[in-house]
Motif scaffolding. Structure first.
Motif, short mmCIF file in Angstrom:
data_model
loop_
_atom_site.label_atom_id
_atom_site.label_comp_id
_atom_site.label_asym_id
_atom_site.label_seq_id
_atom_site.Cartn_x
_atom_site.Cartn_y
_atom_site.Cartn_z
N GLU A 36 2.76 1.76 4.72
CA GLU A 36 1.58 2.38 5.33
C GLU A 36 1.21 1.70 6.64
N ASN A 40 1.28 3.39 10.41
CA ASN A 40 0.12 3.41 11.31
C ASN A 40 0.50 2.86 12.67
N LYS A 99 -6.61 11.30 12.21
CA LYS A 99 -5.46 12.21 12.14
C LYS A 99 -5.73 13.48 11.35
N GLY A 107 0.52 9.61 9.30
CA GLY A 107 -0.64 9.54 8.41
C GLY A 107 -1.25 10.92 8.28
N GLY A 112 -3.76 5.81 3.82
CA GLY A 112 -2.66 4.88 3.58
C GLY A 112 -2.99 3.43 3.82
N GLY A 113 -3.26 3.09 5.09
CA GLY A 113 -3.53 1.70 5.43
C GLY A 113 -4.75 1.20 4.69
#
Ligand SMILES: Nc1ncnc2c1ncn2[C@@H]1O[C@H](COP(=O)(O)OP(=O)(O)O)[C@@H](O)[C@H]1O
Ligand SMILES: [Mg+2]
Length: 507
Positions: A36, A40, A99, A107, A112-113
């Motif tokens: 992730e 990014n 996004k 993403g 995710g991050g």
């Protein structure tokens, strides 16, 4: 017994259901966190049209009482950087991101991050450190935690740093419980395939044992950046229509359609309104709920809208795909094919396929399949993926290819909306349109491989024939010398050379 009802927040939801975002076990968590964060970084470099330079470090920091390792993960990039006022929310709030547009990106969910950070926090109770700059005279350093119940960032510290060198990018540092040893094969495979499908990126990785892995770029060409696009009428639903109507400045239906929908011009808008029986001068905000429902149905069934335009997408291109495969796998032969743009439910997509033979490609039981979506490798749940199913459906004997040959098949789909089946973004659903493009793409590269293999086989036969000649001609020459009672045997070398030349011409 009385039932009790309660509501939970989104961060809390993902805290309780981290499996669905790919944080199932300590080894999977290491993989997902790295994945992730790297994604990014690549997205952020793409945003500013830079050749990505992503550096990943993992340090072992200790062990829990139950023997699970604790690691520090640090990822540094040269991407866009995050504006200081957005840093807390971008990294301390689930489902917050930049996004949510109709644009090809890695993403998708604002998850995710942040999920990696959330996982790190719940397993180690340590804050995440973020340093970022857009390249100006200042950089900004934050220490953050996530308030899980309220889905809000807690800023523990904020510092403004001097950025004399004009560095641009982002550094993320988090701690998590994990199992690197078990995750290692997948992590390395992920980085290798990421390098393959992003041949313009430099990626380095230092693992917890201090081993350095370097994936160097093979090209200086930055792929064409993806562009944001408007929704296509075929992909519109009632909710989206209502949002657009609420937000629009247009005062009549004609302008509304032209302004907010992809590939709808004046002529098309008039034609559609006529067929839907709607007044072109009607104020969109005066539509009743039933009329909006009706409108969305009419949009889906109107046959004349132009198909979505894929120029907003950023496929890899045949040349870069070839370069990426050559760089990471060094095969003897590569066939590539970029299919023409297509669309499913109003979402444009492009499929790129490749097939490579020999080199570092292992012999697998049933080929080696590499799957990519918006330039990220997909490594889990292969058997559920549409490409896997397509490959199994092909009659390979028609191409004189057998599945245990050292052949790798590559499928890359890029789209403003990749039809993933899960939040973990691991496999692609079998949408009919997508399936068809993959099938045609694979057939095309399979034909090229078939030609290569048959040429090779022919060359091999010739080589054997020449070897036989070389072996016996000298003997025959010797016999004929004796039979003819000559001093010297005839010159065989010249004859062999000629035969070789004829063979080369035939190939
Ligand atoms: N390395 C980075 N550089 C610039 N912006 C970033 C970086 N990492 C994350 N962001 C920002 O934080 C947001 C949230 O990231 P993430 O939770 O991974 O969700 P997603 O990538 O799905 O949007 C992103 O949308 C992006 O705006
Ligand atoms: Mg992300």
């Amino acid at each position: 017994m009385a039932q009790t009802f309660e509501e939970i927040g989104v961060a809390d939801f993902f805290y309780r259901n981290r499996d669905i975002a790919g944080f199932t076990s300590p080894s999977r968590a290491v993989f997902s966190a790295i994945r992730e964060l790297v994604e990014n970084s690549l997205d952020a470099a793409e945003d500013v049209g830079a050749l990505p330079d992503v550096r990943v470090w993992m340090f072992k920091k200790g062990e829990t009482t139950s023997g699970v390792s604790i690691y520090k993960v640090r990822v540094e990039d040269n991407g866009s950087g995050v504006p200081p006022q957005s840093i807390p929310s971008a990294f301390g709030k689930v489902l917050f991101g930049s996004k949510f547009k109709l644009r090809q990106a890695r993403g998708t969910f604002g998850l995710g991050g942040t999920m990696a950070i959330l996982y790190g926090q719940i397993t180690t109770n340590k804050p995440v450190k973020v340093i970022s700059s857009a390249g100006g005279p200042k950089a900004f350093a934050y220490k953050l935690m996530i308030d899980v119940e309220r889905n809000r960032p807690i800023v523990l510290s904020r510092k403004v740093l001097n950025n004399g060198s004009g560095w641009r990018g982002t550094i993320i540092e988090l701690h998590l419980e994990g199992d690197y040893l078990r995750a290692m094969p997948k992590v390395l495979e992920y980085l290798k395939q990421t390098a393959l499908v992003n041949p313009h990126a430099n990626i380095t990785f230092v693992d917890p044992k201090g081993r350095l892995y370097v994936f160097s770029k093979a090209t200086e060409d930055v792929p064409r950046p993806p562009k944001e696009t408007k929704p296509h009428p075929y992909g519109v639903d009632v909710e989206l229509l209502q949002r657009l109507i609420r937000a629009t400045n247009c005062r009549n239906m004609l302008d509304f359609l032209r302004a907010h929908f992809h590939r709808v011009g004046e002529v098309m808008a008039k034609r559609f309104l006529e067929s839907a029986g709607l007044d072109a001068l009607r104020d969109p905000r005066s539509l009743t709920h039933d009329e909006v429902v009706q409108l969305s149905q009419e949009m889906k069934s109107f046959k004349w809208f132009l198909p979505p335009d894929a120029s907003c997408l950023s496929p890899l291109g045949e040349e870069l795909l070839r370069a990426g495969i050559a760089k990471e796998l060094r095969p003897e032969f590569i066939a590539v094919c970029q299919r023409k743009p297509s669309a499913y439910s109003g979402h444009p997509f492009i499929v790129e396929c490749a097939m490579a033979y020999g080199g570092d490609i292992p012999k697998a039981e049933y080929f080696t399949l590499y799957r990519f979506a918006n330039r990220i490798p997909l490594l889990y749940d292969e058997a559920s993926d549409v490409s896997f199913k397509v490959i199994r459906s092909i009659n390979w004997s028609r191409y004189k290819i057998s599945s245990d040959m050292p052949i790798a098949i590559f499928v890359h789909i890029c789209s403003t909306k990749v039809p993933y089946k899960t939040i973990g973004k691991e496999f692609i659903a079998d949408r009919q349109e997508v399936k068809r493009e993959i099938l045609f793409g694979i057939r095309e590269v399979a034909r090229q491989v078939q030609r290569f293999l048959s040429k090779r086989e022919k060359a091999e036969r010739q080589r054997k024939r020449l070897n036989v000649f070389a072996k016996y001609l000298t003997k025959i020459a010797q016999f004929s010398k004796e039979l003819a009672k000559k001093e010297k045997p005839p010159n065989v070398e010249r004859l062999l050379k000629k035969l070789k030349e004829i063979d080369l011409e035939a190939n």
